[in-house]
Design a protein around this motif. Structure first.
Motif, PDB file in Angstrom:
ATOM      1  N   LYS A 140       1.420  -7.223  43.044  1.00 30.59           N
ATOM      2  CA  LYS A 140       2.845  -7.027  43.307  1.00 30.59           C
ATOM      3  C   LYS A 140       3.599  -8.355  43.298  1.00 30.59           C
ATOM      4  O   LYS A 140       4.693  -8.468  42.738  1.00 30.59           O
ATOM      5  N   LEU A 141       3.023  -9.372  43.934  1.00 27.03           N
ATOM      6  CA  LEU A 141       3.675 -10.679  43.967  1.00 27.03           C
ATOM      7  C   LEU A 141       3.714 -11.301  42.581  1.00 27.03           C
ATOM      8  O   LEU A 141       4.715 -11.912  42.186  1.00 27.03           O
ATOM      9  N   ASP A 142       2.634 -11.152  41.825  1.00 26.65           N
ATOM     10  CA  ASP A 142       2.567 -11.752  40.498  1.00 26.65           C
ATOM     11  C   ASP A 142       3.581 -11.121  39.551  1.00 26.65           C
ATOM     12  O   ASP A 142       4.124 -11.790  38.666  1.00 26.65           O
ATOM     13  N   LEU A 143       3.853  -9.831  39.748  1.00 27.51           N
ATOM     14  CA  LEU A 143       4.829  -9.128  38.915  1.00 27.51           C
ATOM     15  C   LEU A 143       6.254  -9.276  39.443  1.00 27.51           C
ATOM     16  O   LEU A 143       7.198  -8.810  38.803  1.00 27.51           O
ATOM     17  N   GLY A 144       6.402  -9.915  40.612  1.00 29.30           N
ATOM     18  CA  GLY A 144       7.725 -10.035  41.215  1.00 29.30           C
ATOM     19  C   GLY A 144       8.244  -8.710  41.725  1.00 29.30           C
ATOM     20  O   GLY A 144       9.460  -8.485  41.801  1.00 29.30           O
ATOM     21  N   ASP A 145       7.321  -7.812  42.095  1.00 26.29           N
ATOM     22  CA  ASP A 145       7.692  -6.450  42.471  1.00 26.29           C
ATOM     23  C   ASP A 145       7.351  -6.145  43.927  1.00 26.29           C
ATOM     24  O   ASP A 145       7.313  -4.992  44.323  1.00 26.29           O
ATOM     25  N   PHE A 146       7.080  -7.193  44.726  1.00 33.05           N
ATOM     26  CA  PHE A 146       6.735  -6.953  46.127  1.00 33.05           C
ATOM     27  C   PHE A 146       8.014  -6.918  46.957  1.00 33.05           C
ATOM     28  O   PHE A 146       8.802  -7.869  46.936  1.00 33.05           O
ATOM     29  N   PRO A 147       8.266  -5.821  47.695  1.00 31.48           N
ATOM     30  CA  PRO A 147       9.502  -5.735  48.483  1.00 31.48           C
ATOM     31  C   PRO A 147       9.482  -6.711  49.656  1.00 31.48           C
ATOM     32  O   PRO A 147       8.539  -6.726  50.446  1.00 31.48           O
ATOM     33  N   HIS A 148      10.499  -7.534  49.745  1.00 30.14           N
ATOM     34  CA  HIS A 148      10.586  -8.478  50.861  1.00 30.14           C
ATOM     35  C   HIS A 148      12.051  -8.790  51.115  1.00 30.14           C
ATOM     36  O   HIS A 148      12.895  -8.690  50.221  1.00 30.14           O
ATOM     37  N   GLN A 149      12.342  -9.162  52.347  1.00 31.65           N
ATOM     38  CA  GLN A 149      13.714  -9.466  52.737  1.00 31.65           C
ATOM     39  C   GLN A 149      13.708 -10.699  53.626  1.00 31.65           C
ATOM     40  O   GLN A 149      13.119 -10.682  54.712  1.00 31.65           O
ATOM     41  N   GLU A 150      14.344 -11.765  53.146  1.00 31.07           N
ATOM     42  CA  GLU A 150      14.378 -13.003  53.912  1.00 31.07           C
ATOM     43  C   GLU A 150      15.463 -12.935  54.986  1.00 31.07           C
ATOM     44  O   GLU A 150      16.582 -12.491  54.730  1.00 31.07           O
ATOM     45  N   ARG A 151      15.092 -13.366  56.176  1.00 30.63           N
ATOM     46  CA  ARG A 151      16.046 -13.476  57.274  1.00 30.63           C
ATOM     47  C   ARG A 151      15.846 -14.823  57.953  1.00 30.63           C
ATOM     48  O   ARG A 151      14.762 -15.390  57.913  1.00 30.63           O
ATOM     49  N   ARG A 152      16.885 -15.284  58.598  1.00 31.99           N
ATOM     50  CA  ARG A 152      16.796 -16.561  59.299  1.00 31.99           C
ATOM     51  C   ARG A 152      15.884 -16.418  60.515  1.00 31.99           C
ATOM     52  O   ARG A 152      16.044 -15.495  61.323  1.00 31.99           O
ATOM     53  N   CYS A 153      14.920 -17.311  60.630  1.00 31.75           N
ATOM     54  CA  CYS A 153      14.058 -17.314  61.805  1.00 31.75           C
ATOM     55  C   CYS A 153      13.609 -18.738  62.082  1.00 31.75           C
ATOM     56  O   CYS A 153      13.787 -19.633  61.251  1.00 31.75           O
ATOM     57  N   ASP A 154      13.036 -18.940  63.249  1.00 34.70           N
ATOM     58  CA  ASP A 154      12.527 -20.248  63.652  1.00 34.70           C
ATOM     59  C   ASP A 154      11.024 -20.274  63.386  1.00 34.70           C
ATOM     60  O   ASP A 154      10.270 -19.473  63.949  1.00 34.70           O
ATOM     61  N   LEU A 155      10.586 -21.189  62.531  1.00 36.07           N
ATOM     62  CA  LEU A 155       9.162 -21.268  62.209  1.00 36.07           C
ATOM     63  C   LEU A 155       8.324 -21.588  63.443  1.00 36.07           C
ATOM     64  O   LEU A 155       7.156 -21.196  63.527  1.00 36.07           O
ATOM     65  N   ALA A 156       8.902 -22.298  64.410  1.00 38.15           N
ATOM     66  CA  ALA A 156       8.166 -22.613  65.637  1.00 38.15           C
ATOM     67  C   ALA A 156       7.833 -21.337  66.402  1.00 38.15           C
ATOM     68  O   ALA A 156       6.723 -21.175  66.919  1.00 38.15           O
ATOM     69  N   ASP A 157       8.798 -20.410  66.486  1.00 41.04           N
ATOM     70  CA  ASP A 157       8.536 -19.138  67.157  1.00 41.04           C
ATOM     71  C   ASP A 157       7.451 -18.357  66.423  1.00 41.04           C
ATOM     72  O   ASP A 157       6.573 -17.748  67.041  1.00 41.04           O
ATOM     73  N   LEU A 158       7.514 -18.381  65.105  1.00 36.06           N
ATOM     74  CA  LEU A 158       6.515 -17.653  64.330  1.00 36.06           C
ATOM     75  C   LEU A 158       5.122 -18.235  64.554  1.00 36.06           C
ATOM     76  O   LEU A 158       4.145 -17.496  64.708  1.00 36.06           O
ATOM     77  N   ALA A 159       5.015 -19.567  64.597  1.00 38.35           N
ATOM     78  CA  ALA A 159       3.713 -20.207  64.825  1.00 38.35           C
ATOM     79  C   ALA A 159       3.170 -19.845  66.204  1.00 38.35           C
ATOM     80  O   ALA A 159       1.976 -19.560  66.367  1.00 38.35           O
TER      81      ALA A 159
END
Length: 328
Positions: A140-159
């Motif tokens: 899916k990623l290689d074909l550019g067909d993977f559904p995703h939605q970017e949102r603002r977040c803090d990478l520190a919180d994610l870690a």
């Protein structure tokens, strides 16, 4: 009169040669390209009205040659993908069949051995399921067909969430997660996809650097925000670093065969980062080990009055003497 006639003939011949010479070169170029020789170049050395045409022809031929090379590389990659996946699926299927036949034929008679055989069948089934899941995500990623939605977040919180949620699980599997310096680092990401990418990096550490400690750190600057995962394992040779994100790349094929794995993990990391507009970079950890840096371009400052991203504040995390947060 004779001199004028001779001059006219000379001028006509000169003009004829000036026109037909370049046209002949272009004709030969067209014939070569039509015959499949995409390496042919007109390489016109003149500085007249034909020069732009010749340059355009050479650029076209170069573009066709590059496109053909990319197509050949992609075709070879697809063939390798099919071959590797077929091999990696055949191995657990063979094991499952052997264990199942042992149960059906009555060879395994004691309840203890029956449970052991059944648990091995389940383990091999999970291995196949993970392989299919990785293959689906990669495709899916290689074909550019993977559904995703970017949102603002803090990478520190994610870690922090990643260490809190998965630290104990990875400890049972032989590696320790800890948080290093985690400064606020805003980025536009798909949190689920980024966690999957970071998880693939950690799976790589489980497989190739057992017993290591992986330090997650977050930083930001004018050029964007970064999440780094640095282990203190054996690392990889310097000349292998540029190839780690290539499909099925193995710096030591014998060691990789023993460790298993689909060969898709870090290739998925690179494609997931590209899908989110970021990059993945591999380097050697100072003192030994492998560092994977996941970088994102800068985003606008947090609007005034907007609530901060969810996540436990750093001052509420357990810390060591250096002020670095550790998973327990």
């Amino acid at each position: 009169v004779a001199a004028v006639a001779l001059m006219n003939r000379f001028c006509r011949r000169y003009v004829y040669d000036r026109i037909t010479g370049p046209i002949g070169q272009l004709e030969r170029g067209v014939e070569h390209v039509a015959a499949g020789d995409l390496s042919y170049r007109v390489d016109y050395r003149g500085d007249d009205e034909f020069a732009p045409i010749a340059r355009s022809f050479d650029q076209m031929a170069q573009g066709l040659q590059d496109a053909a090379a990319r197509e050949e590389h992609e075709q070879r990659a697809r063939q390798e993908l099919i071959a590797y996946i077929s091999h990696d699926l055949r191995s657990p299927l063979t094991s499952i069949r052997g264990y199942a036949e042992g149960l059906l034929d009555g060879i395994v008679t004691t309840p203890e051995r029956q449970r052991r055989y059944a648990s091995r069948i389940v383990a091999k089934t999970e291995q196949m399921s993970e392989l299919v899941s990785q293959l689906f995500l990669f495709s899916k990623l290689d074909l550019g067909d993977f559904p995703h939605q970017e949102r603002r977040c803090d990478l520190a919180d994610l870690a922090r969430r990643l260490v809190e949620k998965s630290g104990d699980d990875y400890a049972q599997r032989g590696i320790r997660l800890r948080l290093g310096t985690c400064e606020p680092a805003p980025a536009m990401v798909d949190a689920s996809l980024l966690e999957r990418a970071a998880g693939n990096v950690l799976e790589n550490a489980v497989r190739y650097a057992p017993g290591c400690t992986v330090t997650l750190a977050v930083s930001s600057g004018a050029d964007g925000s970064r999440l780094t995962l640095a282990d203190d394992g054996p690392g990889v040779p310097q000349d292998a670093l540029p190839h780690l994100f290539e499909l099925f790349y193995r710096d030591d094929p014998a060691r990789s065969a023993q460790k298993g794995g689909s060969g898709l993990g870090l290739a998925i990391v690179q494609r997931a980062m590209a899908a989110m507009g970021g990059t993945a970079l591999a380097s050697r950890t100072p003192g030994g080990g492998l560092t994977i840096e996941l970088s994102f371009p800068p985003v606008d400052a947090q609007p005034a009055g907007e609530p901060p991203a969810s996540g436990q504040p750093a001052d509420e995390q357990p810390t060591n003497k250096k002020g670095e947060v550790s998973a327990r």
